[in-house]
Enzyme design. Structure first.
Site, PDB file in Angstrom:
ATOM      1  N   ASP A   8      33.143 -39.416   3.692  1.00 39.20           N
ATOM      2  CA  ASP A   8      32.024 -39.549   2.769  1.00 39.20           C
ATOM      3  C   ASP A   8      31.279 -40.863   2.995  1.00 39.20           C
ATOM      4  O   ASP A   8      31.752 -41.757   3.712  1.00 39.20           O
ATOM      5  CB  ASP A   8      32.525 -39.500   1.326  1.00 39.20           C
ATOM      6  CG  ASP A   8      33.009 -38.119   0.918  1.00 39.20           C
ATOM      7  OD1 ASP A   8      32.615 -37.137   1.568  1.00 39.20           O
ATOM      8  OD2 ASP A   8      33.793 -38.030  -0.059  1.00 39.20           O
TER       9      ASP A   8
ATOM     10  N   TYR B 230      45.250 -40.986   5.698  1.00 36.37           N
ATOM     11  CA  TYR B 230      44.276 -41.878   5.065  1.00 36.37           C
ATOM     12  C   TYR B 230      45.032 -43.019   4.397  1.00 36.37           C
ATOM     13  O   TYR B 230      46.157 -42.846   3.915  1.00 36.37           O
ATOM     14  CB  TYR B 230      43.475 -41.142   3.995  1.00 36.37           C
ATOM     15  CG  TYR B 230      42.352 -40.281   4.511  1.00 36.37           C
ATOM     16  CD1 TYR B 230      41.054 -40.789   4.610  1.00 36.37           C
ATOM     17  CD2 TYR B 230      42.574 -38.967   4.882  1.00 36.37           C
ATOM     18  CE1 TYR B 230      40.006 -39.996   5.066  1.00 36.37           C
ATOM     19  CE2 TYR B 230      41.542 -38.165   5.346  1.00 36.37           C
ATOM     20  CZ  TYR B 230      40.255 -38.686   5.432  1.00 36.37           C
ATOM     21  OH  TYR B 230      39.229 -37.895   5.894  1.00 36.37           O
TER      22      TYR B 230
END
Length: 263
Positions: free
Chosen positions: A51, A111
């Protein structure tokens, strides 16, 4: 010839990975610079989307191209980095089989979300600052519920394009690091907005505003409205993409990351 490109980027100046009209994205810059250097239209496809504002210390993309006569892979990598903006750097480029796919052949992704507990002007774009330490034990008790195969609808952005929300999570937990904490989550796939929503809700647990048991209820409710707000984008990094060993066999990759999976 198909190539795998391993790269890293500071997402602060970009509206995410994927090309979008009217804004600057990482994929757009890669395509533009590869087309410029190779003097032929080039389109990259990444292992996954990040994002706006999210960073990557290890992203992988593939593209198809014929190298012009006299241009070898090391020279292409050098010229590509010269052409790219300072926030994107390509680390390794290597040929792969014609059917190798950066997204579909990625087996596991990791992540990390970084939280600072001491003020640091140099980390403002790459971490979330908290002026009070959260309850790490409570957050890890809640995070343990994510392990295994589950439906992550509660931690997905509304109106996502996913066909399903089931992910298999292999690791999820908070760890101490100098000056703060890091949350690491490792899974076969991630749905849109998942990590930031998980982190935001876990931090609500860490602040004592939600118990681990309530976190579990939110997770099992399969209802996005019960989760907390998403954590800020700047603390999040895509940090590892793992592939079958045969895709990177014989390739000299940067030290410190297992880029392949034998499982």
């Amino acid at each position: 010839m198909r190539y795998f490109l391993h790269l890293a980027y500071d997402g602060s100046a970009f509206h995410g990975w994927q090309i979008q009209p009217g804004v600057s994205t990482v994929q757009q810059e890669l395509d533009r610079c590869l087309t410029q250097v190779l003097r032929q239209p080039v389109y990259c496809l990444g292992s996954g989307r990040t994002d706006a504002g999210v960073h990557a210390s290890h992203q992988v993309a593939h593209f198809d191209a014929e190298l012009p006569e006299g241009l070898d892979v090391p020279t292409l990598l050098y010229r590509l980095n010269r052409a790219l903006p300072a926030g994107i750097r390509c680390q390794v480029l290597h040929p792969v089989a014609p059917d190798a796919h950066a997204r579909y052949h990625a087996k596991i992704r990791t992540y990390e979300y970084h939280v600072r507990l001491t003020p640091d002007p140099f980390a403002a774009s790459f971490s979330l600052y908290l002026d009070r330490a959260p309850d790490v034990a409570a957050m890890n008790e809640a995070a343990a519920m994510l392990l295994g195969t589950h439906d992550f609808t509660s931690f997905s952005k509304v109106k996502g394009a996913e066909k399903h929300y089931v992910c298999t999570c292999f690791e999820a937990g908070w760890h101490q690091e100098p000056g703060g904490l890091v949350f690491r989550i490792r899974a076969n796939r991630f749905v849109r907005g998942m990590v930031r929503l998980v982190v935001g809700t876990l931090l609500t647990v860490g602040r004592g505003k939600m118990s681990p048991e309530q976190f579990g209820e939110v997770f099992r409710s399969l209802n996005r409205v019960h989760a907390s707000g998403a954590a800020l984008a700047g603390g999040l990094f895509l940090c590892r993409v793992e592939y079958p060993a045969e895709l990177v066999e014989g390739v000299e990759l940067p030290a410190g990351l297992p880029y392949f999976s034998r499982s």
